[in-house]
Design a protein around this motif. Structure first.
Motif, short mmCIF file in Angstrom:
data_model
loop_
_atom_site.label_atom_id
_atom_site.label_comp_id
_atom_site.label_asym_id
_atom_site.label_seq_id
_atom_site.Cartn_x
_atom_site.Cartn_y
_atom_site.Cartn_z
N ASN A 2 0.80 -1.21 0.00
CA ASN A 2 0.00 0.00 0.00
C ASN A 2 0.84 1.27 0.00
OD1 ASN A 2 -2.58 -1.25 -0.09
ND2 ASN A 2 -2.38 -1.73 2.09
N ASP A 3 2.07 1.18 -0.52
CA ASP A 3 2.91 2.37 -0.59
C ASP A 3 2.30 3.46 -1.47
OD1 ASP A 3 4.80 1.41 1.16
OD2 ASP A 3 6.13 0.65 -0.42
N THR A 26 -6.91 13.84 4.43
CA THR A 26 -7.64 14.67 3.47
C THR A 26 -6.96 14.67 2.11
OG1 THR A 26 -6.54 16.74 4.14
CG2 THR A 26 -8.60 16.16 5.27
N THR A 27 -5.64 14.50 2.09
CA THR A 27 -4.94 14.44 0.81
C THR A 27 -5.25 13.14 0.07
OG1 THR A 27 -3.00 13.74 2.08
CG2 THR A 27 -3.09 16.04 1.39
N LEU A 28 -5.50 12.06 0.79
CA LEU A 28 -5.96 10.81 0.17
C LEU A 28 -7.35 11.01 -0.42
CD1 LEU A 28 -5.88 7.71 -0.38
CD2 LEU A 28 -6.72 7.40 1.95
N LEU A 29 -8.22 11.69 0.31
CA LEU A 29 -9.59 11.92 -0.17
C LEU A 29 -9.61 12.82 -1.41
CD1 LEU A 29 -11.40 12.44 3.25
CD2 LEU A 29 -11.44 10.40 1.79
N SER A 38 -8.45 2.79 -1.77
CA SER A 38 -8.51 2.53 -0.32
C SER A 38 -9.80 1.79 0.04
CB SER A 38 -8.39 3.83 0.48
OG SER A 38 -9.52 4.66 0.35
N ILE A 39 -10.89 2.11 -0.59
CA ILE A 39 -12.15 1.41 -0.32
C ILE A 39 -12.08 -0.03 -0.84
CG2 ILE A 39 -14.64 1.36 -0.78
CD1 ILE A 39 -13.55 3.57 1.24
N GLU A 40 -11.55 -0.23 -2.03
CA GLU A 40 -11.42 -1.59 -2.57
C GLU A 40 -10.52 -2.44 -1.66
OE1 GLU A 40 -13.11 -3.10 -5.02
OE2 GLU A 40 -14.23 -1.21 -5.04
N ARG A 41 -9.45 -1.86 -1.18
CA ARG A 41 -8.54 -2.62 -0.33
C ARG A 41 -9.11 -2.87 1.06
NH1 ARG A 41 -3.02 0.24 -2.54
NH2 ARG A 41 -3.23 -0.60 -4.66
N VAL A 62 -16.97 8.87 6.32
CA VAL A 62 -16.56 8.93 4.92
C VAL A 62 -16.18 7.52 4.44
CG1 VAL A 62 -14.88 9.87 3.30
CG2 VAL A 62 -15.78 11.32 5.14
N PHE A 63 -15.25 6.89 5.18
CA PHE A 63 -14.80 5.56 4.76
C PHE A 63 -15.88 4.51 4.99
CE2 PHE A 63 -10.88 7.92 5.21
CZ PHE A 63 -10.21 7.56 4.06
#
Length: 176
Positions: A2-3, A26-29, A38-41, A62-63
């Motif tokens: 997950n790097d 927030t930067t991931l979002l 991230s949701i698939e994993r 959110v997640f």
């Protein structure tokens, strides 16, 4: 592992206090492909034997909502006190200085339900442990918990595992 997601999480030194390395999702979002990954994993990381998803206020909403949509499950909101209308049940829990409370709607949980608890990050585990206790009071059980980030040095995931909850996280940050 997950790097690619790790690269999308910003670290802000000395926030909210000196010596803290704040992991900002927030930067991931902001990255549509990264958020979708991230949701698939998270979906791939959890076992399918649960009935409902519970998201912890606020980033867990959110997640949790995205994961509930992906897996076709209903979602329970775990909120801070006095945020939900109608009848609620709640549990108080200790903070470093004082106490707080988490609540859910009294009719939100299927009796006997197995709950997947979701949040963006687990640190000391205080809120997640309180949420697990809250679901026991409601007649359900938290069987699994999923987080984007674990801060293992703070011990929250280990505390949650000690109560019989299976914990998964996509990333661990060891204080670097």
């Amino acid at each position: 592992m997950n790097d690619d997601l790790r690269a999308l999480i910003r670290t802000i030194p000395d926030y909210p206090h000196a010596g803290i390395m704040f992991r900002d999702i927030t930067t991931l979002l902001l990255d549509g492909a990264g958020f979708a990954l991230s949701i698939e994993r998270l979906a791939a990381a959890v076992a399918s034997d649960f009935d409902q998803i519970a998201g912890i206020e606020a980033r867990g909403f959110v997640f949790g909502a995205a994961l509930a949509h992906r897996l076709g499950k209903g979602m329970v909101l775990v909120r801070k006190k006095n945020k939900l209308p109608g009848a609620v049940i709640g549990v108080n829990y200790a903070l470093e200085y004082g106490e707080d409370r988490v609540e859910i709607h009294a009719d939100a949980v299927i009796p006997g339900a197995r709950i997947l608890l979701v949040d963006d990050l687990i640190a000391t585990g205080g809120t997640a442990l309180a949420a697990a206790q809250l679901f026991r009071v409601a007649g359900a059980s938290v069987t699994q918990a999923a987080f984007v980030i674990d801060l293992p040095a703070l011990g929250g995931a280990a505390r949650l595992r000690a109560t019989g909850v299976e914990v998964s996280a996509l990333l661990a940050f060891d204080g670097d």
